[in-house]
Design an enzyme around this catalytic site. Structure first.
Site, PDB file in Angstrom:
ATOM      1  N   SER A 101       0.886  -1.640   0.129  1.00 36.27           N
ATOM      2  CA  SER A 101      -0.231   0.200  -0.348  1.00 36.27           C
ATOM      3  C   SER A 101       0.603   1.270   0.185  1.00 36.27           C
ATOM      4  O   SER A 101       1.494   1.373  -0.639  1.00 36.27           O
ATOM      5  CB  SER A 101      -0.604  -0.349   0.790  1.00 36.27           C
ATOM      6  OG  SER A 101      -1.939   1.046   1.103  1.00 36.27           O
ATOM      7  N   ASP A 246      -2.546   5.918  -3.024  1.00 38.37           N
ATOM      8  CA  ASP A 246      -1.373   5.693  -2.902  1.00 38.37           C
ATOM      9  C   ASP A 246      -0.648   4.658  -3.903  1.00 38.37           C
ATOM     10  O   ASP A 246      -0.759   4.596  -4.843  1.00 38.37           O
ATOM     11  CB  ASP A 246      -1.833   4.881  -1.533  1.00 38.37           C
ATOM     12  CG  ASP A 246      -2.944   4.008  -2.026  1.00 38.37           C
ATOM     13  OD1 ASP A 246      -3.866   3.753  -2.819  1.00 38.37           O
ATOM     14  OD2 ASP A 246      -3.082   2.849  -0.944  1.00 38.37           O
ATOM     15  N   ASP A 248      -1.408   1.274  -3.784  1.00 41.81           N
ATOM     16  CA  ASP A 248      -1.682  -0.183  -4.677  1.00 41.81           C
ATOM     17  C   ASP A 248      -3.009   0.203  -5.307  1.00 41.81           C
ATOM     18  O   ASP A 248      -3.551  -0.600  -5.484  1.00 41.81           O
ATOM     19  CB  ASP A 248      -2.190  -1.193  -3.334  1.00 41.81           C
ATOM     20  CG  ASP A 248      -2.866  -0.753  -2.860  1.00 41.81           C
ATOM     21  OD1 ASP A 248      -2.970   0.010  -2.007  1.00 41.81           O
ATOM     22  OD2 ASP A 248      -3.681  -1.947  -1.875  1.00 41.81           O
ATOM     23  N   ASP A 250      -6.245   1.846  -3.953  1.00 38.08           N
ATOM     24  CA  ASP A 250      -7.086   1.918  -2.910  1.00 38.08           C
ATOM     25  C   ASP A 250      -7.950   3.524  -2.105  1.00 38.08           C
ATOM     26  O   ASP A 250      -9.015   3.411  -1.946  1.00 38.08           O
ATOM     27  CB  ASP A 250      -7.257   0.670  -2.346  1.00 38.08           C
ATOM     28  CG  ASP A 250      -6.826   0.351  -1.190  1.00 38.08           C
ATOM     29  OD1 ASP A 250      -5.535   1.315  -0.938  1.00 38.08           O
ATOM     30  OD2 ASP A 250      -6.104  -0.665  -0.347  1.00 38.08           O
TER      31      ASP A 250
END
Length: 454
Positions: A101, A246, A248, A250
């Site tokens: 992340s 960010d 990843d 999400d």
């Protein structure tokens, strides 16, 4: 207490703490637990972000799944919500995202999703851990023609792009957007492969920043955790909006035309008001966590919206939404769930929802933000004996001090005490009108907690 999984999957330093051997075991055990009730050969999807260790972890993951006898579709670099969406669409048995992340590049992680495209609950993670540490793992080894097969399916990224076209293209064609320009920071992460395709398909003028991943520059002074570059860029280039994802993909935070941050609480307020006016806010409610700003609570009260608050973590927000039939929830960090579209946070989706509100209302981002007054928050960590994390709840002196502060705030402030899930810390968060006052009181309370719980 879980040994491997934390609040968001397994996250560790790649190739040391998160070794290929550990990943292989996580894959094999996970394939068994997530598909043991199926009567067919399971299919599992794997997506990853742009970290240098991504293909290493992916290879170990594939080996574990194939060894169990599961078939694998390798999606390549794909945002977490894209993997979640495809899991449901393709009726896969499970999926995995390899990502850490918003963390720096040396970390990596493993997040499992169920066949419904949702992060798996704590109980399933505990079951996977139990299998990993048992002798049963060798029993789940496929032989001969039962060994799984893998295929590269990077082409499925186009299905994720189509998801946005299907939900936004028709509306966006009718908006006046000739003079509307957005700056997009993809954090050199998973959205770097797809954001430009989506915005081009929807006809939104845009500049792309931090869109050249090299394996080690993910989240490096960019993305939703480092907004300074984007703020400066938006102002200097006279953009209507800045968007930051960010690593990843999400999460989404935004920047208004003046370079001011729009956090997750503001986004929830703006979009919930829009949905309420359209009659599309399910059960007239929103879900947030205990860390959300007091301003969000007051906004909800003033606008006749019910606010539910959960413990920190998007999985708990989602659980509450599912239990109560709500369709909007999220975190201050910009992890926002639109359950009518996708059962996980989706940065691109969040940004498009904000743009829809701006274009439809013909209002600037700063104008839209006026519906919510944000209160200063101060967070101070108290270092304590890890065995005494819960003792603050029963310590008379600490509790007396907390009650005194709450009485002083009398509804215009808040005291939140939260033990860290991963470190020997108690987090002291105060919220109110005067930041200097909050800082002094938070530091005093943290010092008291440290003294009493060492």
């Amino acid at each position: 207490m879980r040994k491997y999984f934390g609040t968001d999957g397994i996250r560790r330093i790649a190739n040391t703490e998160l070794s290929p051997e550990l990943v292989y075991k996580v894959a094999k055990a996970g394939a068994y637990v997530l598909s043991k009730h199926t009567d067919h050969t399971p299919t599992i999807l794997i997506g990853r972000d742009t970290r240098i260790s991504g293909t290493l972890i992916e290879s170990a993951m594939v080996a574990g799944f194939l060894s169990y006898g599961a078939n694998v579709k390798i999606l390549g670099v794909m945002p977490t919500p894209g993997v979640a969406y495809l899991t449901k669409k393709l009726k896969a048995d499970a999926s995995v995202v390899i990502s850490a992340s918003h963390n720096t590049y040396e970390f990596n992680g493993v997040k499992y999703f169920s066949n419904k495209g949702m992060k798996i609950p704590d109980t399933i993670e505990e079951e996977i851990e139990e299998i990993m540490d048992s002798d049963k793992l060798t029993d789940f080894t496929a032989v001969n023609d039962k060994i799984g097969v893998s295929e590269i399916r990077t082409d499925l990224l186009d299905e994720y792009v189509y998801f946005f076209r299907k939900n936004f293209e028709e509306d966006f064609e009718n908006y006046e957007k000739e003079n509307f320009v957005v700056a997009i920071d993809t954090a050199n992460g998973a959205t770097s492969v797809v954001a430009e395709k989506v915005f081009a398909a929807l006809g939104i003028k845009h500049y792309i920043l931090n869109n050249t991943p090299n394996g080690i520059n993910i989240n490096d002074n960019c993305g939703s955790t480092h907004l300074d570059v984007l703020k400066k860029y938006v102002v200097e280039n006279k953009c209507n909006l800045g968007i930051a994802y960010d690593g990843d993909g999400d999460r989404c935070l935004a920047v208004d035309e003046n370079g001011e941050e729009i956090d997750g609480d503001r986004l929830i307020a703006i979009i919930s008001k829009y949905l309420k006016e359209k009659g599309k806010l399910a059960n007239n409610a929103i879900v947030a966590t205990v860390m959300s700003n007091l301003g969000l609570k007051k906004y909800a009260e003033e606008n006749g919206i019910h606010l539910e608050q959960t413990k920190v973590g998007d999985r708990y927000v989602l659980e509450n939404m599912l239990e109560n039939g709500y369709n909007l929830g999220g975190e201050q960090s910009g992890h926002i769930i639109f359950l009518d579209y996708n059962p996980t946070g989706d940065g691109i989706l969040t940004s498009l929802m904000l743009i829809r509100v701006m274009l439809e209302s013909n209002k600037s981002a700063s104008e839209l933000c006026k519906i919510i007054k944000m209160y200063p928050q101060v967070l101070v960590n108290a270092k304590i004996d890890p065995k005494k994390k819960k003792d603050y709840e029963t310590d008379d002196e600490i509790q007396t001090e907390i009650r005194k502060l709450e009485e002083e705030f009398s509804g215009n402030g808040r005291v939140l005490i939260r033990p860290s899930g991963t470190e020997p810390l108690i987090r002291v968060m105060l919220e109110g009108e005067d930041k200097a006052y909050l800082k002094e009181k938070a530091e005093n309370l943290a010092q008291l907690i440290e003294k009493k719980l060492k």
